[in-house]
Design a protein around this motif. Structure first.
Motif, PDB file in Angstrom:
ATOM      1  N   GLN A 115       0.866  -1.172   0.000  1.00 50.61           N
ATOM      2  CA  GLN A 115       0.000   0.000   0.000  1.00 50.61           C
ATOM      3  C   GLN A 115       0.905   1.225   0.000  1.00 50.61           C
ATOM      4  N   GLU A 125      -3.963   5.815  -3.903  1.00 51.30           N
ATOM      5  CA  GLU A 125      -4.899   4.834  -4.458  1.00 51.30           C
ATOM      6  C   GLU A 125      -4.182   3.984  -5.499  1.00 51.30           C
ATOM      7  N   GLY A 127      -4.246   0.496  -5.728  1.00 50.04           N
ATOM      8  CA  GLY A 127      -5.002  -0.650  -6.196  1.00 50.04           C
ATOM      9  C   GLY A 127      -6.011  -0.203  -7.238  1.00 50.04           C
ATOM     10  N   ARG A 153      -8.369   2.175  -5.484  1.00 50.93           N
ATOM     11  CA  ARG A 153      -8.541   1.537  -4.200  1.00 50.93           C
ATOM     12  C   ARG A 153      -7.406   1.887  -3.244  1.00 50.93           C
ATOM     13  N   ILE A 155      -6.100   0.076   0.210  1.00 51.09           N
ATOM     14  CA  ILE A 155      -6.250  -1.103   1.046  1.00 51.09           C
ATOM     15  C   ILE A 155      -5.545  -0.818   2.359  1.00 51.09           C
ATOM     16  N   SER A 156      -6.317  -0.466   3.371  1.00 44.68           N
ATOM     17  CA  SER A 156      -5.736   0.005   4.636  1.00 44.68           C
ATOM     18  C   SER A 156      -5.179  -1.120   5.486  1.00 44.68           C
ATOM     19  N   GLU A 160      -5.725  -7.693  -0.460  1.00 46.05           N
ATOM     20  CA  GLU A 160      -6.871  -7.621  -1.359  1.00 46.05           C
ATOM     21  C   GLU A 160      -6.445  -7.852  -2.797  1.00 46.05           C
ATOM     22  N   VAL A 162      -6.726  -7.144  -6.648  1.00 41.11           N
ATOM     23  CA  VAL A 162      -7.117  -6.040  -7.511  1.00 41.11           C
ATOM     24  C   VAL A 162      -6.854  -6.475  -8.949  1.00 41.11           C
ATOM     25  N   GLU A 208      -2.094  -8.618  -6.054  1.00 40.28           N
ATOM     26  CA  GLU A 208      -2.522  -8.331  -4.692  1.00 40.28           C
ATOM     27  C   GLU A 208      -1.864  -7.071  -4.167  1.00 40.28           C
ATOM     28  N   GLY A 211      -2.140  -4.466   2.368  1.00 38.99           N
ATOM     29  CA  GLY A 211      -2.517  -3.226   3.029  1.00 38.99           C
ATOM     30  C   GLY A 211      -1.709  -2.898   4.263  1.00 38.99           C
ATOM     31  N   GLY A 268     -12.701  -4.826  -3.852  1.00 44.00           N
ATOM     32  CA  GLY A 268     -13.384  -4.079  -2.807  1.00 44.00           C
ATOM     33  C   GLY A 268     -14.650  -4.704  -2.288  1.00 44.00           C
ATOM     34  N   ARG A 272     -11.127 -10.679   2.258  1.00 42.62           N
ATOM     35  CA  ARG A 272      -9.676 -10.597   2.119  1.00 42.62           C
ATOM     36  C   ARG A 272      -9.143 -11.981   1.750  1.00 42.62           C
TER      37      ARG A 272
END
Length: 274
Positions: A115, A125, A127, A153, A155-156, A160, A162, A208, A211, A268, A272
């Protein structure tokens, strides 16, 4: 590589420079030598190559500018690691992030990205969903629009899937990289990251974002901030090549169109990955 555990994957970091002296000094002065670091210099007219050497990189100096994809492929061929990390000169990355990304990449057929965060710690952003043209335009000119909400996206936490990620920091095993076919050298700059992730997707290789792995990226997109005619021409040329190579991004039909739509629906909205 300086890790004590011999079972860890060996890692090579590949960085492409072009007049990147300032970025190297700002983002790589704290480089801890935790992996082989190869800098491929695209015929810079400043002292990027010498700065990279002074910071601990093995430097390959090109006589002509091959572009981002071509130079990355040169670095990949010279690298010794079982995992390849392609990391921009304006990215600050250290051992914990390198290790996490390399271990995740080594665990399966996947492309892995961190991330990305701005210098002030705010998220980028990186992703992305399916690169439909109307989404690309919305991202550039109407970032608050509904079309951009699914496309871009953050991803915090967690991991994830994408459709694609920005090419600022991407890791893969050498086997996966070779299976994809490396970076597509028809893209001098722009769209090469969309292209490699879609070619991976079409081979069943997912992309992937981790995050929990935060990496600083001093991103400054020239086409948005400067809007020079030369930059726009390069971007437009790359866009034409990209959509000619991936026409299912224009009309998402056929097997590849279905594969991309399925991947996009999961962005999203799904659990996960593990």
């Amino acid at each position: 590589m300086n890790w004590a555990d011999a079972d860890e994957p060996t890692v090579s970091i590949i960085t492409v420079t072009f007049n990147s002296r300032a970025a190297l000094l700002e983002y790589w002065s704290g480089w801890d030598g935790s992996a082989e670091w190869i800098v491929v210099d695209n015929a810079s007219t400043d002292d990027s190559a010498q700065v990279a050497r002074d910071l601990g990189a093995r430097v390959i100096r090109l006589e002509t500018n091959l572009g981002f994809s071509g130079a990355n492929n040169v670095g990949a061929r010279a690298a010794s690691g079982s995992v390849l990390g392609f990391v921009n000169p304006d990215v600050a990355i250290q051992q914990p992030a390198v290790r996490a990304l390399a271990e995740r990449a080594a665990g399966g057929r996947r492309l892995v990205a961190p991330q990305l965060v701005n210098v002030d710690g705010s998220p980028q952003e990186n992703g992305r969903g399916a690169p439909y043209p109307h989404r690309k335009l919305a991202h550039m000119f109407r970032p608050s629009s509904r079309a951009n909400q699914k496309y871009s996206r953050v991803i915090s936490s967690g991991i994830e899937n994408v459709v694609w990620v920005m090419g600022a920091a991407v890791f893969a095993t050498r086997e996966v990289f070779d299976e994809i076919g490396g970076w597509n050298e028809q893209f001098f700059i722009y769209y090469e990251d969309s292209d490699i992730c879609l070619r991976a997707l079409n081979k069943g290789i997912r992309t992937e974002v981790l995050g929990d792995v935060k990496v600083t990226h001093g991103w400054s997109r020239a086409t948005v901030h400067e809007r020079s005619s030369a930059i726009w021409k390069i971007e437009f040329s790359s866009a034409v090549k990209f959509y000619a190579s991936h026409p299912y991004c224009l009309i998402p039909i056929g097997p590849r169109g279905r594969t991309m739509r399925e991947a996009d629906r999961a962005v999203g909205g799904g659990p996960r990955v593990s």
